[in-house]
Motif scaffolding. Sequence first.
Motif, PDB file in Angstrom:
ATOM      1  N   PHE A   1     -15.896  33.172  35.147  1.00  8.85           N
ATOM      2  CA  PHE A   1     -15.021  32.090  34.682  1.00  8.85           C
ATOM      3  C   PHE A   1     -13.816  31.986  35.612  1.00  8.85           C
ATOM      4  O   PHE A   1     -13.201  33.009  35.949  1.00  8.85           O
TER       5      PHE A   1
ATOM      6  N   TYR B   1     -31.518  43.235  36.381  1.00  5.85           N
ATOM      7  CA  TYR B   1     -30.083  43.391  36.120  1.00  5.85           C
ATOM      8  C   TYR B   1     -29.703  44.780  35.633  1.00  5.85           C
ATOM      9  O   TYR B   1     -28.768  45.414  36.116  1.00  5.85           O
TER      10      TYR B   1
ATOM     11  N   ASP C   1     -25.105  34.077  24.934  1.00  2.00           N
ATOM     12  CA  ASP C   1     -25.297  34.079  26.387  1.00  2.00           C
ATOM     13  C   ASP C   1     -25.891  32.741  26.801  1.00  2.00           C
ATOM     14  O   ASP C   1     -26.687  32.148  26.073  1.00  2.00           O
ATOM     15  N   ILE C   2     -25.505  32.303  27.985  1.00  2.00           N
ATOM     16  CA  ILE C   2     -25.940  31.003  28.480  1.00  2.00           C
ATOM     17  C   ILE C   2     -27.303  31.087  29.166  1.00  2.00           C
ATOM     18  O   ILE C   2     -27.967  30.074  29.368  1.00  2.00           O
TER      19      ILE C   2
ATOM     20  N   MET D   1     -21.138  36.704  26.255  1.00  2.00           N
ATOM     21  CA  MET D   1     -21.798  36.937  27.543  1.00  2.00           C
ATOM     22  C   MET D   1     -22.603  38.239  27.447  1.00  2.00           C
ATOM     23  O   MET D   1     -22.447  39.165  28.232  1.00  2.00           O
ATOM     24  N   ALA D   2     -23.467  38.276  26.431  1.00  2.00           N
ATOM     25  CA  ALA D   2     -24.130  39.517  26.021  1.00  2.00           C
ATOM     26  C   ALA D   2     -25.151  40.034  27.022  1.00  2.00           C
ATOM     27  O   ALA D   2     -25.444  41.231  27.057  1.00  2.00           O
TER      28      ALA D   2
ATOM     29  N   ARG E   1     -18.607  50.394  29.609  1.00  2.20           N
ATOM     30  CA  ARG E   1     -19.027  49.768  28.332  1.00  2.20           C
ATOM     31  C   ARG E   1     -18.595  50.653  27.165  1.00  2.20           C
ATOM     32  O   ARG E   1     -18.106  50.178  26.150  1.00  2.20           O
TER      33      ARG E   1
ATOM     34  N   ALA F   1     -26.013  29.693  24.449  1.00  2.00           N
ATOM     35  CA  ALA F   1     -24.959  28.674  24.488  1.00  2.00           C
ATOM     36  C   ALA F   1     -23.889  29.071  25.490  1.00  2.00           C
ATOM     37  O   ALA F   1     -23.783  30.239  25.894  1.00  2.00           O
ATOM     38  N   ASN F   2     -23.102  28.081  25.857  1.00  3.24           N
ATOM     39  CA  ASN F   2     -21.942  28.314  26.706  1.00  3.24           C
ATOM     40  C   ASN F   2     -20.824  28.892  25.829  1.00  3.24           C
ATOM     41  O   ASN F   2     -20.410  28.267  24.849  1.00  3.24           O
ATOM     42  N   ALA F   3     -20.337  30.067  26.182  1.00  7.47           N
ATOM     43  CA  ALA F   3     -19.296  30.715  25.371  1.00  7.47           C
ATOM     44  C   ALA F   3     -18.011  29.880  25.300  1.00  7.47           C
ATOM     45  O   ALA F   3     -17.184  30.089  24.412  1.00  7.47           O
TER      46      ALA F   3
ATOM     47  N   THR G   1     -18.493  42.698  27.828  1.00  5.65           N
ATOM     48  CA  THR G   1     -18.539  43.678  28.913  1.00  5.65           C
ATOM     49  C   THR G   1     -19.085  42.974  30.161  1.00  5.65           C
ATOM     50  O   THR G   1     -20.216  42.515  30.169  1.00  5.65           O
ATOM     51  N   PHE G   2     -18.249  42.842  31.150  1.00 10.00           N
ATOM     52  CA  PHE G   2     -18.602  42.281  32.467  1.00 10.00           C
ATOM     53  C   PHE G   2     -19.041  40.819  32.393  1.00 10.00           C
ATOM     54  O   PHE G   2     -19.816  40.372  33.230  1.00 10.00           O
TER      55      PHE G   2
HETATM   56  C1  LIG Z   1     -22.752  40.461  34.409  1.00  9.72           C
HETATM   57  S1  LIG Z   1     -23.626  39.918  32.985  1.00  9.72           S
HETATM   58  C2  LIG Z   1     -23.015  41.001  31.740  1.00  9.72           C
HETATM   59  C3  LIG Z   1     -24.047  41.278  30.686  1.00  9.72           C
HETATM   60  C4  LIG Z   1     -23.698  42.363  29.654  1.00  9.72           C
HETATM   61  N1  LIG Z   1     -22.587  41.975  28.805  1.00  9.72           N
HETATM   62  C5  LIG Z   1     -23.470  43.720  30.259  1.00  9.72           C
HETATM   63  O1  LIG Z   1     -22.615  44.477  29.796  1.00  9.72           O
HETATM   64  O2  LIG Z   1     -24.201  44.076  31.184  1.00  9.72           O
HETATM   65  C6  LIG Z   1     -22.782  38.423  32.616  1.00  9.72           C
HETATM   66  C7  LIG Z   1     -23.480  37.593  31.554  1.00  9.72           C
HETATM   67  O3  LIG Z   1     -22.617  36.493  31.207  1.00  9.72           O
HETATM   68  C8  LIG Z   1     -23.434  35.370  30.947  1.00  9.72           C
HETATM   69  N2  LIG Z   1     -22.600  34.165  31.058  1.00  9.72           N
HETATM   70  C9  LIG Z   1     -21.948  33.725  32.161  1.00  9.72           C
HETATM   71  N3  LIG Z   1     -21.283  32.586  31.885  1.00  9.72           N
HETATM   72  C10 LIG Z   1     -21.512  32.322  30.576  1.00  9.72           C
HETATM   73  C11 LIG Z   1     -21.076  31.299  29.695  1.00  9.72           C
HETATM   74  N4  LIG Z   1     -20.299  30.288  30.111  1.00  9.72           N
HETATM   75  N5  LIG Z   1     -21.466  31.348  28.401  1.00  9.72           N
HETATM   76  C12 LIG Z   1     -22.261  32.353  27.969  1.00  9.72           C
HETATM   77  N6  LIG Z   1     -22.724  33.335  28.759  1.00  9.72           N
HETATM   78  C13 LIG Z   1     -22.351  33.328  30.044  1.00  9.72           C
HETATM   79  C14 LIG Z   1     -24.533  35.475  31.985  1.00  9.72           C
HETATM   80  O4  LIG Z   1     -25.661  34.712  31.663  1.00  9.72           O
HETATM   81  C15 LIG Z   1     -24.793  36.974  31.988  1.00  9.72           C
HETATM   82  O5  LIG Z   1     -25.820  37.338  31.103  1.00  9.72           O
END
Ligand SMILES: C[S@@+](CC[C@H](N)C(=O)[O-])C[C@H]1O[C@@H](n2cnc3c(N)ncnc32)[C@H](O)[C@@H]1O
Length: 249
Positions: free
Chosen positions: A135, A22, A83-84, A59-60, A38, A109-111, A129-130
């Motif tokens: 969603f 990633y 983060d999920i 969504m870290a 960012r 966890a699910n945000a 960020t991203f």
């Molecule tokens: C594109 S990545 C972004 C990661 C980071 N924030 C960055 O700046 O690169 C999106 C992240 O959102 C997390 N994510 C997606 N849906 C989520 C949810 N419902 N709850 C928590 N995390 C979630 C994914 O697992 C993923 O790690």
Amino acid sequence: MTKDIYYPAYVAALFDRCSTNYRNWSAVSSFGFVRRWRRECVALLPKNHAADTVAVDLMAGTGEVWPHLLKRFPTLGRITAIDISHQMHIDAVNRLHKHNAKRITHIEANALNTDTELPADYADMGLSTFGLKTFDADQQTILTQQIAHILKPGGHFSLIEASDPTGWSLRPVYRLYLDKILPLIERVFLRGANDFSMIGTYTRNFSDCSHMRDALENAGLEVTFKRHFFGCATSASGKKPIAYSADAA
Ligand SMILES: C[S@@+](CC[C@H](N)C(=O)[O-])C[C@H]1O[C@@H](n2cnc3c(N)ncnc32)[C@H](O)[C@@H]1O
């Protein structure tokens, strides 16, 4: 468009598969823009915070924003990373942020259920960020209520997401890159995978942060909407009013 791509289990599995590549893939495929965005997202958070400040990174992922956050707020007390994806947390801890491990709390966890993980008025800052594009509109509305829940009155938030730059003269080139060229590169270099290519689909469906802006306002927060680089990313930032009342939202 199928709804399935917004199921939390689908999204978690997608990012579990993506986690190892990633970091480099997102930096290279965006020509370094993700790093800039960012930084711009963090810069939208005002600087005057106390030493024991708590930031929640929603969504870290692998914590790519933390170096920017710790640079702007060197005395930051704690980052709570939600983060999920199990694998994203593992990669964040094991590979990238061992030296800051004591300042970071990981919550897998699910945000959208943050209120079951964190108390009300928990955070001085919230950011993402991203992390918004996976969603759909209803889920974004729930997320804004979660942000209102975890922020302290007077707390600030900043959210940025890759967006569809409607109205930009080079949009067709940008879309060609996202929809056709990136998937091709991924198939060739990542041996047939198409996980990262899903980002093009999510970005097209997401459009921009305007639904988030409206939902954040409806949740009772003060919001500023901003376009970054001709709208290729958009942000929603602002604060929870000191005199916030959940009933008024
Ligand atoms: C594109 S990545 C972004 C990661 C980071 N924030 C960055 O700046 O690169 C999106 C992240 O959102 C997390 N994510 C997606 N849906 C989520 C949810 N419902 N709850 C928590 N995390 C979630 C994914 O697992 C993923 O790690």
